[in-house]
Design a protein around this motif. Sequence first.
Motif, PDB file in Angstrom:
ATOM      1  N   SER A   8       0.836  -1.204   0.000  1.00  0.00           N
ATOM      2  CA  SER A   8       0.000   0.000   0.000  1.00  0.00           C
ATOM      3  C   SER A   8       0.869   1.252   0.000  1.00  0.00           C
ATOM      4  O   SER A   8       2.046   1.203   0.353  1.00  0.00           O
ATOM      5  N   ILE A   9       0.257   2.356  -0.396  1.00  0.00           N
ATOM      6  CA  ILE A   9       0.900   3.660  -0.312  1.00  0.00           C
ATOM      7  C   ILE A   9      -0.098   4.605   0.348  1.00  0.00           C
ATOM      8  O   ILE A   9      -1.287   4.612   0.011  1.00  0.00           O
ATOM      9  N   ARG A  79      16.318   1.295   0.557  1.00  0.00           N
ATOM     10  CA  ARG A  79      16.969   0.036   0.157  1.00  0.00           C
ATOM     11  C   ARG A  79      16.181  -1.149   0.709  1.00  0.00           C
ATOM     12  O   ARG A  79      15.854  -1.197   1.890  1.00  0.00           O
ATOM     13  N   VAL A  80      15.877  -2.090  -0.181  1.00  0.00           N
ATOM     14  CA  VAL A  80      15.174  -3.323   0.197  1.00  0.00           C
ATOM     15  C   VAL A  80      16.017  -4.484  -0.286  1.00  0.00           C
ATOM     16  O   VAL A  80      16.404  -4.528  -1.457  1.00  0.00           O
ATOM     17  N   ASP A  81      16.308  -5.428   0.618  1.00  0.00           N
ATOM     18  CA  ASP A  81      17.068  -6.603   0.173  1.00  0.00           C
ATOM     19  C   ASP A  81      16.144  -7.795   0.008  1.00  0.00           C
ATOM     20  O   ASP A  81      14.968  -7.744   0.327  1.00  0.00           O
ATOM     21  N   ASP A  82      16.697  -8.881  -0.537  1.00  0.00           N
ATOM     22  CA  ASP A  82      15.868 -10.032  -0.905  1.00  0.00           C
ATOM     23  C   ASP A  82      15.649 -11.024   0.238  1.00  0.00           C
ATOM     24  O   ASP A  82      15.269 -12.167   0.004  1.00  0.00           O
ATOM     25  N   PRO A  84      13.519 -12.819   2.854  1.00  0.00           N
ATOM     26  CA  PRO A  84      12.060 -13.006   3.015  1.00  0.00           C
ATOM     27  C   PRO A  84      11.504 -12.486   4.342  1.00  0.00           C
ATOM     28  O   PRO A  84      10.306 -12.344   4.482  1.00  0.00           O
ATOM     29  N   THR A  85      12.372 -12.208   5.310  1.00  0.00           N
ATOM     30  CA  THR A  85      11.863 -11.630   6.561  1.00  0.00           C
ATOM     31  C   THR A  85      11.808 -10.112   6.477  1.00  0.00           C
ATOM     32  O   THR A  85      11.473  -9.441   7.443  1.00  0.00           O
ATOM     33  N   ASN A  86      12.137  -9.570   5.303  1.00  0.00           N
ATOM     34  CA  ASN A  86      12.188  -8.128   5.109  1.00  0.00           C
ATOM     35  C   ASN A  86      10.796  -7.604   4.755  1.00  0.00           C
ATOM     36  O   ASN A  86      10.443  -7.437   3.599  1.00  0.00           O
ATOM     37  N   ASN A  87      10.001  -7.375   5.768  1.00  0.00           N
ATOM     38  CA  ASN A  87       8.677  -6.784   5.595  1.00  0.00           C
ATOM     39  C   ASN A  87       8.692  -5.458   6.315  1.00  0.00           C
ATOM     40  O   ASN A  87       9.192  -5.367   7.432  1.00  0.00           O
ATOM     41  N   GLY A  88       8.199  -4.439   5.688  1.00  0.00           N
ATOM     42  CA  GLY A  88       8.299  -3.174   6.383  1.00  0.00           C
ATOM     43  C   GLY A  88       7.581  -2.037   5.731  1.00  0.00           C
ATOM     44  O   GLY A  88       6.694  -2.212   4.897  1.00  0.00           O
ATOM     45  N   LYS A  89       8.040  -0.862   6.121  1.00  0.00           N
ATOM     46  CA  LYS A  89       7.442   0.375   5.654  1.00  0.00           C
ATOM     47  C   LYS A  89       8.572   1.298   5.228  1.00  0.00           C
ATOM     48  O   LYS A  89       9.517   1.522   5.969  1.00  0.00           O
ATOM     49  N   GLU A 102       4.043   0.468   2.343  1.00  0.00           N
ATOM     50  CA  GLU A 102       4.220  -0.826   2.998  1.00  0.00           C
ATOM     51  C   GLU A 102       4.575  -1.860   1.928  1.00  0.00           C
ATOM     52  O   GLU A 102       4.025  -1.847   0.830  1.00  0.00           O
ATOM     53  N   TYR A 103       5.493  -2.763   2.283  1.00  0.00           N
ATOM     54  CA  TYR A 103       5.946  -3.782   1.345  1.00  0.00           C
ATOM     55  C   TYR A 103       6.270  -5.071   2.087  1.00  0.00           C
ATOM     56  O   TYR A 103       6.370  -5.099   3.305  1.00  0.00           O
ATOM     57  N   ARG A 104       6.420  -6.138   1.305  1.00  0.00           N
ATOM     58  CA  ARG A 104       6.920  -7.405   1.853  1.00  0.00           C
ATOM     59  C   ARG A 104       7.753  -8.099   0.790  1.00  0.00           C
ATOM     60  O   ARG A 104       7.584  -7.864  -0.408  1.00  0.00           O
TER      61      ARG A 104
END
Length: 107
Positions: A8-9, A79-82, A84-89, A102-104
């Motif tokens: 979402s944005i 910066r978003v890395d690959d 799978p526990t990288n869920n955030g805002k 928000e992303y996952r």
Amino acid sequence: MATLIMKSIECIRANDVVGADEPYLTVDGQPVWSGSMKKGETEVLSGGRAGETEITGAVLVRLLETNNSSSKQIDVPHRVDDDPTNNGKAVFKTSGTHYEVEYRVVA
């Protein structure tokens, strides 16, 4: 390889004083979503217009806003890395503008 899903944005504070912002998101320079938003609006992206982006390693997510055919980056890239526990805002904020995305990440 993993998949980055934009969930979402939310427009907390719009850049444009009158009318709506024309924000768009990029992942490593490739457009993944664009729209029109006003203060207080939230758009659900997952399963919809933003789709999913395959990523390997780290990518940079940017939020830009278009005014009169020119674009301005809002804040610094996120910066978003690959992992799978990288869920955030991702928070994109300047003195006059504030958006949250928000992303996952899934394997």
